[in-house]
Design an enzyme around this catalytic site. Structure first.
Site, short mmCIF file in Angstrom:
data_model
loop_
_atom_site.label_atom_id
_atom_site.label_comp_id
_atom_site.label_asym_id
_atom_site.label_seq_id
_atom_site.Cartn_x
_atom_site.Cartn_y
_atom_site.Cartn_z
N LYS A 1 5.46 -8.88 -6.38
CA LYS A 1 5.33 -9.46 -5.02
C LYS A 1 4.16 -8.76 -4.37
CE LYS A 1 5.76 -9.37 -1.05
NZ LYS A 1 4.56 -9.50 -0.17
N GLU B 1 0.62 -10.31 0.92
CA GLU B 1 0.23 -11.69 1.27
C GLU B 1 -1.17 -11.73 1.86
OE1 GLU B 1 2.40 -9.69 2.58
OE2 GLU B 1 3.13 -10.29 4.55
N ARG B 2 -1.77 -10.53 2.14
CA ARG B 2 -3.09 -10.54 2.75
C ARG B 2 -4.21 -10.70 1.72
NH1 ARG B 2 -2.48 -5.76 7.15
NH2 ARG B 2 -0.49 -5.30 6.17
N CYS C 1 -4.46 5.37 1.30
CA CYS C 1 -3.35 6.30 1.59
C CYS C 1 -3.76 7.73 1.30
CB CYS C 1 -2.13 5.93 0.78
SG CYS C 1 -2.36 6.23 -0.96
N GLU D 1 -0.25 7.18 11.58
CA GLU D 1 -1.30 6.76 10.64
C GLU D 1 -2.12 5.65 11.30
OE1 GLU D 1 0.04 4.48 7.21
OE2 GLU D 1 -1.32 5.63 5.93
P1 NAD Z 1 3.10 -2.92 4.59
O1 NAD Z 1 4.25 -1.98 4.61
O2 NAD Z 1 2.83 -3.75 5.79
O3 NAD Z 1 3.30 -3.99 3.38
C1 NAD Z 1 3.63 -3.57 2.06
C2 NAD Z 1 4.46 -4.66 1.40
O4 NAD Z 1 5.68 -4.83 2.14
C3 NAD Z 1 3.76 -6.03 1.38
O5 NAD Z 1 3.97 -6.62 0.12
C4 NAD Z 1 4.46 -6.80 2.49
O6 NAD Z 1 4.54 -8.19 2.23
C5 NAD Z 1 5.85 -6.19 2.53
N1 NAD Z 1 6.44 -6.20 3.88
C6 NAD Z 1 5.78 -6.08 5.06
N2 NAD Z 1 6.65 -6.13 6.09
C7 NAD Z 1 7.89 -6.27 5.55
C8 NAD Z 1 9.21 -6.37 6.10
N3 NAD Z 1 9.42 -6.32 7.43
N4 NAD Z 1 10.26 -6.49 5.26
C9 NAD Z 1 10.06 -6.52 3.93
N5 NAD Z 1 8.83 -6.44 3.35
C10 NAD Z 1 7.76 -6.31 4.14
O7 NAD Z 1 1.82 -2.07 4.15
P2 NAD Z 1 0.30 -2.54 4.12
O8 NAD Z 1 -0.20 -2.65 5.51
O9 NAD Z 1 0.13 -3.70 3.20
O10 NAD Z 1 -0.38 -1.29 3.40
C11 NAD Z 1 -0.82 -0.15 4.07
C12 NAD Z 1 0.20 0.96 4.02
O11 NAD Z 1 0.48 1.29 2.67
C13 NAD Z 1 -0.29 2.24 4.66
O12 NAD Z 1 0.77 2.81 5.39
C14 NAD Z 1 -0.65 3.12 3.48
O13 NAD Z 1 -0.61 4.51 3.72
C15 NAD Z 1 0.40 2.71 2.50
N6 NAD Z 1 0.01 3.04 1.14
C16 NAD Z 1 0.67 4.07 0.54
C17 NAD Z 1 0.34 4.44 -0.75
C18 NAD Z 1 1.06 5.56 -1.43
O14 NAD Z 1 0.96 5.67 -2.64
N7 NAD Z 1 1.79 6.39 -0.71
C19 NAD Z 1 -0.69 3.76 -1.42
C20 NAD Z 1 -1.34 2.71 -0.77
C21 NAD Z 1 -0.97 2.36 0.52
#
Ligand code: NAD
Length: 498
Positions: free
Chosen positions: A173, A176-177, A281, A383
């Protein structure tokens, strides 16, 4: 305009929910595609296809499975330009950075080709009278990955490579962006000879994620994204009896000791703070100069470098960084800069007003630099995920270590120093999962594991390295005795080695 659907059972399928989300091209601000948002029934269809295919895939010997990964690796390398261009178009990062995103993912595929070695069990002959004892690693069955927008190639590959090599069927999954690259991977897996149903993509939002978390046939979930969602996914997946590893947000500090080579420290901060518009991240978002005069010496060199950062469209290979992912994210980042000013931090470089000539509707934020940030401020605690670096001054090394350890996140950190004692002490005492010594973005290579501490990670096992194989397999231990070794008579006490 392109309409992305899903990839289920070895073929692309259109979405049926009637719900879609826009996919933007950040460098121009135009919408370039729509992506279908899956229903629970569509997720279920992917899981059923995966389940039907998994048993036969698990029965393929590990070396033959590894050959499919070799072919996939080869195809991805051959199509690297097309994959990187699509990635840069939908994400916004520059083409060289997009190529790096793909490459770091492929390095985990290279590692996962070693599955026959990684999946070997243990064996002890004659562990007792005529008793042989051995263990084996078996796949879990159908497993899933949920990925963030910021590494649309690397993170899906980190998840699916070891999972598929271990004999599981995978439901991806993606964010979606920027869903284009994972869908392209699905086509390449098929071309590489992976059986239909072993790699599926369901696009979607919360409804699709919840369907994954509640599906009884999905045995494990790997999640990467923001901390609130990571915590939610971990709680719901584990409440449903699944294995889960959920990686969250970060606030990575770089300590600059008084004896550091300031030119090299500034080079490191510029790349790690502003590369990929800070949407990593492992980006450095806080610099901590230690001791009297260190901040001044650092800022003398840092300020002109931040002022002269080259922001450009993703297609400009000479740009230092490109736009951020969406208009909403651009407003959020600028809002944090407004907040920092209101909180009393000193804004030394202001990138809020930046517009890109010829790309006036793109989602650009210029480099921003704050001095005199304190641990009480929200711009320090939260963040920002944009090209914004904060300077937090500290008098002593102990003070600097203390703020890193007190922060709720513990993903990555770095120290710049020429003092081996300080560096050793920092590595031993800092409460962070990945540590750099004169290395600003210490992302471990594929044969080590990747993962943060504290609220940057929920679950026990990290991504890739040996943990990658541990997470996607379960261990079975067999105690065997044959023929003449089998004793007569019932034993009522627990057998021991006494
Ligand atoms: P996000 O949490 O918005 O989305 C991640 C995933 O969760 C997506 O597939 C999205 O569709 C899903 N999602 C979003 N909202 C949801 C909800 N309410 N319920 C269920 N699923 C949901 O994160 P993002 O903006 O796509 O990515 C950036 C974030 O990811 C930053 O906080 C970054 O630090 C983190 N990140 C962490 C690592 C790591 O290894 N720790 C690596 C890369 C990115």
């Amino acid at each position: 305009m392109r309409a992305y659907g899903h990839f289920i059972g070895g073929q692309p399928v259109a979405g049926t929910s009637g719900r879609t989300a826009p996919v933007w091209q950040p460098m121009t601000g135009e919408q370039v595609a729509t992506v279908a948002l899956a229903t629970t029934a569509e997720v279920r269809a992917a899981v059923e296809n995966a389940k039907a295919a998994q048993r036969d895939w698990a029965a393929v010997n590990p070396q033959r499975r590894a050959r499919v990964l070799m072919k996939f690796l080869d195809l991805c390398n051959t199509r690297a330009d097309a994959l990187s261009e699509l990635l840069a178009r939908e994400h916004g990062k520059t083409l060289p950075d997009a190529r790096g995103d793909l490459q770091r993912g492929l390095e985990v595929i290279e590692f996962a080709i070693g599955a026959p070695q990684m999946l070997k069990g243990e064996f002890t002959s004659d562990a007792g009278p005529a008793i042989d004892l051995y263990s084996m690693r078996q796949p879990l069955g159908v497993v899933a990955g949920i990925s963030p927008f910021n590494f649309p190639a690397m993170i899906p590959l980190w998840m699916c490579g070891p999972a598929i090599a271990s004999g599981n069927a995978f439901v991806m999954k993606p964010s979606e962006r920027d869903p284009g690259v994972p869908l392209m991977f699905a086509e390449l897996w098929m071309e590489a000879g992976l059986p239909a149903g072993i790699f599926n993509v369901v696009n979607g939002d919360k409804e699709a994620v919840d369907a994954v978390l509640d599906d009884p046939d999905i045995k494990a979930v790997s999640f990467v994204g923001s901390t609130p969602i990571a915590q939610y996914v971990y709680a719901r997946a584990t409440a449903n009896g699944k294995r889960a590893q959920c990686f969250g947000g970060a606030k990575n500090h770089m300590i600059v000791m008084p004896d550091a080579d300031m030119d090299k420290a500034v080079d490191a901060l510029i790349g790690a703070g502003y590369g990929s518009a800070g949407e990593r991240c492992m980006a450095i978002s806080v610099a901590v100069p230690v001791g009297a005069g260190t901040a001044e010496r650092l800022l003398d060199k840092l300020v002109p470098r931040v002022e002269s950062l080259k922001v450009g469209p993703s297609t400009d290979a000479s740009a230092d960084f490109g736009p951020v992912v969406t208009a909403a994210h651009m407003e959020k980042v600028k809002g944090y800069v407004d907040l920092g000013v209101a909180e009393g931090a000193k804004l030394l470089v202001d990138g809020r007003g930046f517009t890109m000539q010829g790309y006036e509707n793109g989602f650009y934020v210029g480099g921003c630099l704050f001095d005199h940030v304190t641990p009480e401020m929200r711009i320090y605690k939260e963040e920002i995920f944009g090209p914004v670096l904060s300077i937090v001054r500290r008098d002593t090394y102990e003070d600097a270590l203390e703020i890193v350890n007190a922060h709720e996140y513990g993903n990555g950190t770095a120290i710049f120093t020429q003092d081996g004692d300080a560096a050793r002490d920092f590595a031993a005492r800092v409460e962070v999962g990945m540590v750099g010594i004169n290395v600003p973005i210490p992302v471990p290579l594929s044969y080590y594991t990747f993962g943060g501490w504290k609220r940057s990670s929920f679950g026990d096992l990290n991504q890739h390295g040996a943990d990658g194989f541990r997470f996607w397999t379960k261990t079975k231990t067999v105690t065997s005795r044959w023929g003449s070794g089998i004793r007569s008579g019932a034993e009522f006490s627990i057998p021991t080695m006494k």
